[in-house]
Motif scaffolding. Structure first.
Motif, PDB file in Angstrom:
ATOM      1  N   LEU A  82      -7.655  13.619 -22.393  1.00 27.17           N
ATOM      2  CA  LEU A  82      -7.038  13.879 -21.093  1.00 27.17           C
ATOM      3  C   LEU A  82      -7.293  15.327 -20.692  1.00 27.17           C
ATOM      4  N   PRO A  83      -7.303  15.645 -19.394  1.00 25.39           N
ATOM      5  CA  PRO A  83      -7.583  17.023 -18.956  1.00 25.39           C
ATOM      6  C   PRO A  83      -6.594  18.015 -19.570  1.00 25.39           C
ATOM      7  N   ARG A  84      -7.104  18.913 -20.376  1.00 22.53           N
ATOM      8  CA  ARG A  84      -6.244  19.789 -21.169  1.00 22.53           C
ATOM      9  C   ARG A  84      -5.378  20.712 -20.323  1.00 22.53           C
ATOM     10  N   LEU A  85      -5.886  21.136 -19.165  1.00 20.43           N
ATOM     11  CA  LEU A  85      -5.128  22.083 -18.341  1.00 20.43           C
ATOM     12  C   LEU A  85      -4.249  21.397 -17.306  1.00 20.43           C
ATOM     13  N   GLU A  86      -4.259  20.073 -17.289  1.00 26.37           N
ATOM     14  CA  GLU A  86      -3.395  19.345 -16.349  1.00 26.37           C
ATOM     15  C   GLU A  86      -2.120  18.918 -17.067  1.00 26.37           C
ATOM     16  N   THR A  87      -1.392  19.931 -17.521  1.00 18.78           N
ATOM     17  CA  THR A  87      -0.128  19.763 -18.236  1.00 18.78           C
ATOM     18  C   THR A  87       0.909  20.656 -17.569  1.00 18.78           C
ATOM     19  N   PRO A  88       2.196  20.425 -17.804  1.00 16.52           N
ATOM     20  CA  PRO A  88       3.224  21.208 -17.104  1.00 16.52           C
ATOM     21  C   PRO A  88       3.073  22.717 -17.248  1.00 16.52           C
ATOM     22  N   HIS A 121       0.525  24.483 -17.388  1.00 17.59           N
ATOM     23  CA  HIS A 121      -0.649  25.048 -16.724  1.00 17.59           C
ATOM     24  C   HIS A 121      -0.702  24.704 -15.230  1.00 17.59           C
ATOM     25  N   THR A 122       0.359  24.153 -14.683  1.00 18.00           N
ATOM     26  CA  THR A 122       0.331  23.713 -13.289  1.00 18.00           C
ATOM     27  C   THR A 122       1.541  24.246 -12.519  1.00 18.00           C
ATOM     28  N   GLU A 123       1.423  24.251 -11.190  1.00 13.05           N
ATOM     29  CA  GLU A 123       2.499  24.740 -10.326  1.00 13.05           C
ATOM     30  C   GLU A 123       2.367  24.116  -8.947  1.00 13.05           C
ATOM     31  N   ASP A 124       3.356  24.403  -8.089  1.00 14.81           N
ATOM     32  CA  ASP A 124       3.369  23.937  -6.699  1.00 14.81           C
ATOM     33  C   ASP A 124       3.142  22.416  -6.634  1.00 14.81           C
ATOM     34  N   ARG A 125       2.071  21.985  -5.960  1.00 13.72           N
ATOM     35  CA  ARG A 125       1.829  20.547  -5.800  1.00 13.72           C
ATOM     36  C   ARG A 125       0.850  19.981  -6.835  1.00 13.72           C
ATOM     37  N   GLN A 126       0.496  20.773  -7.824  1.00 14.23           N
ATOM     38  CA  GLN A 126      -0.447  20.303  -8.837  1.00 14.23           C
ATOM     39  C   GLN A 126       0.234  19.284  -9.754  1.00 14.23           C
ATOM     40  N   GLY A 127      -0.441  18.177  -9.998  1.00 14.33           N
ATOM     41  CA  GLY A 127       0.113  17.144 -10.863  1.00 14.33           C
ATOM     42  C   GLY A 127      -0.208  17.391 -12.328  1.00 14.33           C
ATOM     43  N   PHE A 128       0.322  16.515 -13.188  1.00 16.18           N
ATOM     44  CA  PHE A 128       0.074  16.700 -14.621  1.00 16.18           C
ATOM     45  C   PHE A 128       0.308  15.417 -15.408  1.00 16.18           C
ATOM     46  N   PHE A 129      -0.187  15.450 -16.661  1.00 16.45           N
ATOM     47  CA  PHE A 129       0.181  14.499 -17.710  1.00 16.45           C
ATOM     48  C   PHE A 129       1.035  15.279 -18.703  1.00 16.45           C
ATOM     49  N   HIS A 130       2.176  14.740 -19.073  1.00 15.34           N
ATOM     50  CA  HIS A 130       3.038  15.445 -20.024  1.00 15.34           C
ATOM     51  C   HIS A 130       3.348  14.539 -21.208  1.00 15.34           C
ATOM     52  N   LEU A 131       2.862  14.944 -22.381  1.00 15.28           N
ATOM     53  CA  LEU A 131       3.187  14.227 -23.620  1.00 15.28           C
ATOM     54  C   LEU A 131       4.608  14.611 -24.020  1.00 15.28           C
ATOM     55  N   SER A 132       5.540  13.698 -23.805  1.00 13.26           N
ATOM     56  CA  SER A 132       6.953  14.018 -24.012  1.00 13.26           C
ATOM     57  C   SER A 132       7.461  13.630 -25.401  1.00 13.26           C
ATOM     58  N   ASP A 133       6.747  12.706 -26.059  1.00 15.19           N
ATOM     59  CA  ASP A 133       7.206  12.293 -27.390  1.00 15.19           C
ATOM     60  C   ASP A 133       6.060  11.600 -28.118  1.00 15.19           C
ATOM     61  N   MET A 134       6.032  11.733 -29.451  1.00 17.91           N
ATOM     62  CA  MET A 134       5.056  10.994 -30.252  1.00 17.91           C
ATOM     63  C   MET A 134       5.627  10.703 -31.636  1.00 17.91           C
ATOM     64  N   LYS A 135       5.350   9.503 -32.096  1.00 17.12           N
ATOM     65  CA  LYS A 135       5.778   9.079 -33.429  1.00 17.12           C
ATOM     66  C   LYS A 135       4.600   8.343 -34.048  1.00 17.12           C
ATOM     67  N   GLY A 136       4.247   8.702 -35.282  1.00 16.15           N
ATOM     68  CA  GLY A 136       3.050   8.078 -35.815  1.00 16.15           C
ATOM     69  C   GLY A 136       3.039   7.845 -37.310  1.00 16.15           C
ATOM     70  N   ALA A 137       2.238   6.869 -37.707  1.00 17.46           N
ATOM     71  CA  ALA A 137       1.899   6.566 -39.088  1.00 17.46           C
ATOM     72  C   ALA A 137       0.510   5.926 -39.043  1.00 17.46           C
ATOM     73  N   VAL A 138      -0.025   5.575 -40.192  1.00 14.99           N
ATOM     74  CA  VAL A 138      -1.367   5.004 -40.212  1.00 14.99           C
ATOM     75  C   VAL A 138      -1.440   3.721 -39.386  1.00 14.99           C
ATOM     76  N   GLU A 139      -0.475   2.847 -39.558  1.00 12.72           N
ATOM     77  CA  GLU A 139      -0.510   1.536 -38.905  1.00 12.72           C
ATOM     78  C   GLU A 139      -0.294   1.608 -37.397  1.00 12.72           C
ATOM     79  N   GLU A 140       0.590   2.507 -36.952  1.00 10.49           N
ATOM     80  CA  GLU A 140       0.901   2.556 -35.527  1.00 10.49           C
ATOM     81  C   GLU A 140       1.353   3.946 -35.110  1.00 10.49           C
ATOM     82  N   THR A 141       0.890   4.371 -33.948  1.00 12.96           N
ATOM     83  CA  THR A 141       1.346   5.614 -33.333  1.00 12.96           C
ATOM     84  C   THR A 141       1.743   5.314 -31.890  1.00 12.96           C
TER      85      THR A 141
END
Length: 417
Positions: free
Chosen positions: A250-256, A258-278
């Motif tokens: 995903l675009p690395r600089l399109e995160t909260p 690195h953005t302001e005003d009307r610029q949009g973003f992707f925000h990874l808010s949570d992650m949980k992982g193991a080998v079988e499932e993340t």
């Protein structure tokens, strides 16, 4: 002039009641403790002389201030939410009152070396000489949105005590669960009966907002294959590595951050992982609807591309729309924003029209048929230990409500002539 001590006393009485909402709960309100403040507000509204006071089975509180003019005036409303963010501790809030703030750093908690820095939080400097209410560093303050509630309640009491100020019928509403995105879900717009309303849920003094993010939540489920690591050659598929590929694609600089005003973003808010499932949880935000749809499609396309690389259905993407930009619903009735600007200018507040980098109940309510711009409530640094609110900002927000009531009456009296 709105009494400063009454503002402080009322605000503190509300923040002392824990009303933190819970995103995992399926009930409305999401926590039983929200009823404590809902019932208190209903009681106070009745005691001060408001009419049509109600509290429904989901803790939505409504009341009316009757018109005191004979000409026809549209019914307007003011709305705030009484739940507190689940992002940080909201129990045992112990506010500190800083009189005649000197513009320097404020020690919130000496024992834990927690300092509200005027260099890092440079908005502080504009409030030099004013009275600030801060946390003690162990909790949030819940000015979001008990400042808004304080302002609405104080304005209604002021109008009741000053019948010489002309106004039409005014409706007030207080909602649960805004912080978890459900504040307007069970709001009865028909029962509320206003032609338009204002949420008192903005930040610094002067903010006036009628556009917000389009918003969605994305849950990315990544599946792998677990095999004993000693025998894993050409057999194990580690879902965590695939998840990292997804994140980094995903675009690395399109995160909260690195953005302001009307610029949009992707925000990874949570992650949980193991080998079988993340599991990755994202929020997707953009003011522009076309770009918003493109962001959602980018996630789907990326998942398909990675799946093709592994020759398996190793990623599933579930996207749920949350709310949309209320600008589309406000622009046809821009006079309601213009009235708010005039009210601010009349009480010597400079309007700051800006897009909301988030959402309010007003966004959902606007799409439910109740156009609802957002007005400042005065707080800063919401949802954390550095939260504070200048008392003078709450005073001015209260004056804006009173002036809006008066200007609406005057404007429609002129239109009748």
């Amino acid at each position: 002039m709105i009494d400063k001590k009454k503002i402080i006393d009322r605000f503190i009485s509300y923040i002392k009641i824990d009303t933190q909402s819970d995103p995992e709960s399926k009930t409305t309100p999401s926590t039983e403790k929200q009823w404590d403040l809902a019932r208190k507000l209903a009681e106070e509204l009745a005691e001060m002389g408001m009419e049509e006071v109600s509290i429904d089975e989901n803790a939505y509180v409504m009341a009316s201030l009757p018109a005191n003019v004979s000409h026809q005036v549209p019914v307007i409303g003011f709305i705030s939410h009484f739940d507190t963010s689940p992002d940080f501790n909201a129990t045992n809030i112990n506010p500190q009152i800083i009189e005649d703030y000197d513009g320097k750093d404020i020690v919130l908690n000496k024992e834990h070396d927690i300092v509200l820095s005027s260099e890092y939080f440079d908005d502080l400097k504009q409030y030099k000489g004013q009275t600030l209410i801060t946390t003690d560093g162990t909790s949030l303050l819940s000015a979001d949105d008990k400042a808004g509630i304080t302002e609405i309640m104080t304005a209604m009491q002021y109008l009741l005590e000053h019948p010489e100020i002309p106004h039409g019928k005014i409706r007030v509403g207080f909602t649960p669960d805004e912080e978890i995105g459900r504040g307007a879900h069970k709001f009865d717009v028909k029962k509320f009966g206003a032609e338009w309303a204002y949420t008192m849920d903005g930040s610094q003094i002067g903010e006036l907002e009628f556009e917000n993010f389009n918003a969605a939540k994305a849950v990315i489920s990544v599946r792998g294959k677990g095999v004993h690591p000693g025998y894993a050659k050409d057999k194990m598929i580690n879902s965590q590595y695939i998840a990292v590929d997804f994140i980094n694609s995903l675009p690395r600089l399109e995160t909260p951050e690195h953005t302001e005003d009307r610029q949009g973003f992707f925000h990874l808010s949570d992650m949980k992982g193991a080998v079988e499932e993340t599991i990755l949880e994202y929020i997707i935000r953009d003011h522009d609807l076309n770009q918003f749809e493109a962001r959602k499609q980018m996630m789907q396309d990326l998942a398909s591309e990675i799946c093709s690389q592994y020759n398996s259905d190793c990623i599933a993407v579930e996207i749920t729309d949350q709310y949309f930009n209320m600008r589309e619903k406000i622009e046809p009735v821009m006079h309601i924003v213009n009235l708010a600007e005039k009210a601010m200018e009349a009480v010597n507040v400079k309007p700051l029209l800006k897009p909301i980098r988030g959402g309010t109940d007003g966004a959902q309510l606007s799409y439910m048929g109740l156009p609802c711009p957002n007005i400042f409530a005065g707080g800063h640094n919401f949802h954390g230990k550095y939260e504070y609110v200048p008392v003078e900002s709450m005073q001015k927000a209260t004056e804006v409500i009173v002036k809006l009531a008066e200007l609406t009456s005057e404007e429609f009296k002129e239109n009748d002539l």
